[in-house]
Design an enzyme around this catalytic site. Structure first.
Site, mmCIF file in Angstrom:
data_model
loop_
_atom_site.group_PDB
_atom_site.id
_atom_site.type_symbol
_atom_site.label_atom_id
_atom_site.label_comp_id
_atom_site.label_asym_id
_atom_site.label_seq_id
_atom_site.Cartn_x
_atom_site.Cartn_y
_atom_site.Cartn_z
ATOM 1 N N CYS A 1 15.217 32.691 -59.083
ATOM 2 C CA CYS A 1 15.216 33.603 -57.907
ATOM 3 C C CYS A 1 15.878 34.932 -58.432
ATOM 4 O O CYS A 1 17.008 35.035 -58.763
ATOM 5 C CB CYS A 1 16.206 32.831 -56.983
ATOM 6 S SG CYS A 1 16.813 33.658 -55.679
ATOM 7 N N CYS B 1 18.991 36.163 -56.268
ATOM 8 C CA CYS B 1 20.075 35.338 -56.551
ATOM 9 C C CYS B 1 20.671 35.914 -57.937
ATOM 10 O O CYS B 1 21.739 36.534 -58.178
ATOM 11 C CB CYS B 1 19.776 34.224 -56.836
ATOM 12 S SG CYS B 1 19.009 33.183 -55.658
#
Lengths: 128, 560
Positions: free
Chosen positions: A45, A48
């Site tokens: 991700c 993230c």
């Protein structure tokens, strides 16, 4: 809070077990739901990855007795499944990663919000 | 030397204290020290284009719009705990102790009714007596929702969203000649301060923080958006033992047998949902229910509540409230007509006898702002007070509707006039509203009384009808008070002056008609509008009996 005090878990079952343990301490719990590391050791991700350093910096704003749990939600394809328990469980109902939240409270930040230092600090700090 | 240091100490705590001393030496050192204090204050203070006092519907809307337009804005919000200790977060009355929790609790009560209706529709459910309501579950669900709104509000204030257009139409500054959106590079975040604001001088607003410290803000312009709080009557025991709407939505324990004093919409709505949730509810009315609203409708709403079990004590005023040993409250009241005294015992007493504007706490007089003596409200001209750089919006305004959408709209338009060269002013006419009593009431335009007062009965035609919602038939619900009324001019083109709807989903029904009235709705247009079937809203397209004709307005058969 220092990085060493952060608890890491991966996957839903580990999360459920660990948060139940943490709840016994009767102290505030903050959770970062993030992508898990893929085979090459990278977080799948990208939001993230970008949010992580911001959150690390903000850890200093956590209250003294706070517990911080970092949860990898699992591989990307599992995350994509709309029946993923992280998406369905009533205390979670995650819509995206990263999601940063105060456990069992309304305060949460999602995606790009997690990259903003002042918002993360606001979530960590006790309201005056 | 010693004298000077003593004097400086005294000045440090309060310059005003120094000015009251008389000795020449003290005075001159005071002047020196007073300047030192001011300079220090200026260091901490910052210059804002706009300081908004009050983080509710009006204040936040104006602040956000102003920040979008490049203004440097500070918002002060503070909630003084109620006498029962209730307090809440950012968002104002609507979010915390008004519209939002009210609607949720009203809906909870309606769902209780729906459960019983469901049986007639085939659902296999426990008998009526076995369906219970859990107050704590509802209260916690409502509070959780409110807290999540508080949080989102705080995030929104800090989170400077790019590519978001301000929401007022005709914001021409945002589009270039080819209608491309121009991103404002100087869009700002808002400084939110959780502190009680007051005027230190007309351009300086102080915020008293929770830790007791004060922060000084220099303001080019100030917006007063402090709203109001419930009043308590001046009778023994009221302040000590009773609650208001500030407390009901967060009440830790179930309210039990409740007396609601006051029959304005707040009192009636509270009584309505408490009764619906299964609590014994009594409403004490001093004069008439829903004063200021269409009285024929008010009678229908109260009649419906009475039929559902709400008790009414008409023409009574409370004289004292005593707490009994078992914790219950004994209320004594006097009948306005014959002064006879009566009393009864309740678990909870809720006062809904009016609200007062929070202007006194603001020290408005320091800034020179005039307020109405009785209400504390502010008279404004397009939201401008008698002091040119000080404005006001929301419930604090004299003789303007106390409604969230009104405050929001006025706040946004004000921001455009102040920071975007806008000229559009707020139109306070024909604002639609809904009373969320068990049988709801939606209306836009004039009440019948007001229309008669303004136009004369002769110049008006009033169309009306009772109707029966299709869904009421199966569970055999009483539809005898489902009613609509359209007031229009008797002369062509029969302009519609007021619309009234009593029935389920009243707010949803009336909203569209508010837009129609803005377009100059006439009875002819209404008559030629084709209804949607089966709905209750369609009744407005087929109302043809006038009050003047004396004909029976009770429902015809369904589709004729």
């Amino acid at each position: 809070m220092d990085l060493k005090a952060v608890t890491h878990v991966d996957g839903y079952e580990e999360f459920v077990k660990t948060v139940a343990e943490l709840e016994k301490n009767n102290k505030p719990i903050f959770i970062l739901f993030s992508g898990s590391l893929d085979e090459s050791g990278e977080n799948w991700c990208s939001d993230c990855r970008e949010a992580e350093p911001v959150i690390q910096e903000a850890l200093a704003s956590l209250p003294e007795n706070a517990q911080f749990l970092h949860v990898g939600v699992g591989p990307r394809d599992e995350w994509r499944d709309q029946n993923n328990p992280f998406r369905k469980q009533s205390n979670l109902k995650l819509k995206c990663v990263p999601t940063l939240m105060r456990w069992k409270a309304p305060e949460r930040l999602e995606e790009a919000e997690c990259k903003k230092l002042d918002l993360v600090k606001m979530l960590f700090e006790e309201e005056d | 030397m010693t004298n000077m240091s003593i004097v400086r100490f005294a000045c440090g705590s309060s310059p005003r204290l120094c000015r009251s001393r008389t000795s020449f030496m003290v005075k001159s050192t005071c002047q020196y020290s007073a300047t030192a204090v001011e300079e220090k204050a200026n260091e901490q203070s910052s210059k804002y284009d706009l300081v908004v006092i009050g983080g509710g519907s009006g204040g936040l809307a104006c602040a956000k719009e102003a920040a979008h337009l490049g203004a440097k804005v500070a918002v002060l919000d503070y909630v003084t705990p109620s006498p029962r200790g209730s307090k809440w977060g950012l968002g104002g009355t609507c979010v915390n102790v008004g519209c939002i929790p009210k609607k949720l609790m009203h809906h909870a009560a309606l769902l209780g009714e729906a459960v019983h209706d469901a049986r007639a529709y085939g659902w296999v459910l426990p008998e009526k007596a076995k369906v219970m309501h859990n107050w704590e579950v509802l209260r916690n669900a409502v509070q959780d929702h409110i807290k999540s709104v508080n949080w989102v509000t705080r995030v929104e204030l800090r989170n400077n969203k790019e590519n978001v257009e301000p929401s007022v139409p005709n914001a021409s500054a945002f589009h270039d000649s080819e209608n491309h959106l121009i991103r404002r590079k100087n869009k700002r975040t808002i400084d939110y301060i959780n502190g009680r604001g007051y005027f230190h001088s007309s351009h300086v607003v102080n915020a008293v923080l929770n830790n007791g410290k004060e922060r000084s803000l220099n303001a080019e312009k100030v917006l007063i958006a402090v709203g109001g709080r419930p009043r308590y009557p001046d009778i023994p025991g009221a302040l000590e033992h009773c609650i208001t709407s500030d407390d009901i939505f967060s009440l830790a324990r179930p309210p039990g047998r409740t007396l609601i004093v006051g029959a304005g919409y707040i009192g009636l709505e509270c009584a309505g949902f408490l009764n619906g949730l299964g609590y014994d509810a009594t409403v004490m009315v001093r004069s008439v229910p829903l004063r200021g609203f269409d009285q024929q409708i008010a009678q229908l709403l109260c009649g419906e509540m009475e039929e559902r079990g709400v008790k009414f004590l008409h023409k009574c005023i409370p004289t004292r409230v005593e707490k009994l040993e078992n914790g219950q409250l004994k209320v004594t009241w006097s009948n306005v007509k014959d002064s006879s005294l009566q009393s009864d015992v309740f678990d909870t007493v809720l006062f809904a006898v009016g609200r007062r504007a929070l202007t006194k706490e603001l020290a408005v007089t320091t800034a020179g702002v005039h307020t109405e003596k009785e209400s504390g409200k502010i008279r404004t001209d397009n939201e401008q007070t008698n002091i040119p750089h000080i404005f006001a919006v929301g419930d604090v305004l004299h003789e303007k509707p106390e409604l969230t959408p009104v405050a929001i709209q006025a706040g946004k338009l004000l921001a455009h006039r102040l920071f975007n060269g806008g000229s559009e002013v707020m139109d306070y006419h024909n604002v639609a509203t809904t009373v969320f009593t068990p049988l709801e009431y939606g209306t836009v335009g004039f009440s019948e009384e007001r229309a008669v007062e303004l136009f004369g009965e002769d110049k008006l035609e009033v169309y009306h009808a009772f109707y029966k919602p299709t869904e009421f038939s199966v569970p055999q619900r009483n539809a005898s008070r489902c009613y609509i009324k359209v007031i229009c001019e008797r002369e062509k083109p029969h302009k519609v002056l007021g619309m009234h709807f009593v029935g389920p989903q009243a707010g949803e029904v009336i909203q569209g008609f508010a837009a129609a009235m803005k377009c100059g709705l006439t009875m002819d247009l209404l008559k030629t509008t084709v209804g949607i079937h089966p709905t209750t809203a369609e009744e407005f397209t087929r109302v043809f009996v006038t009050k003047r004709s004396g004909l029976d307005p009770t429902p015809q058969s369904c589709c004729s």
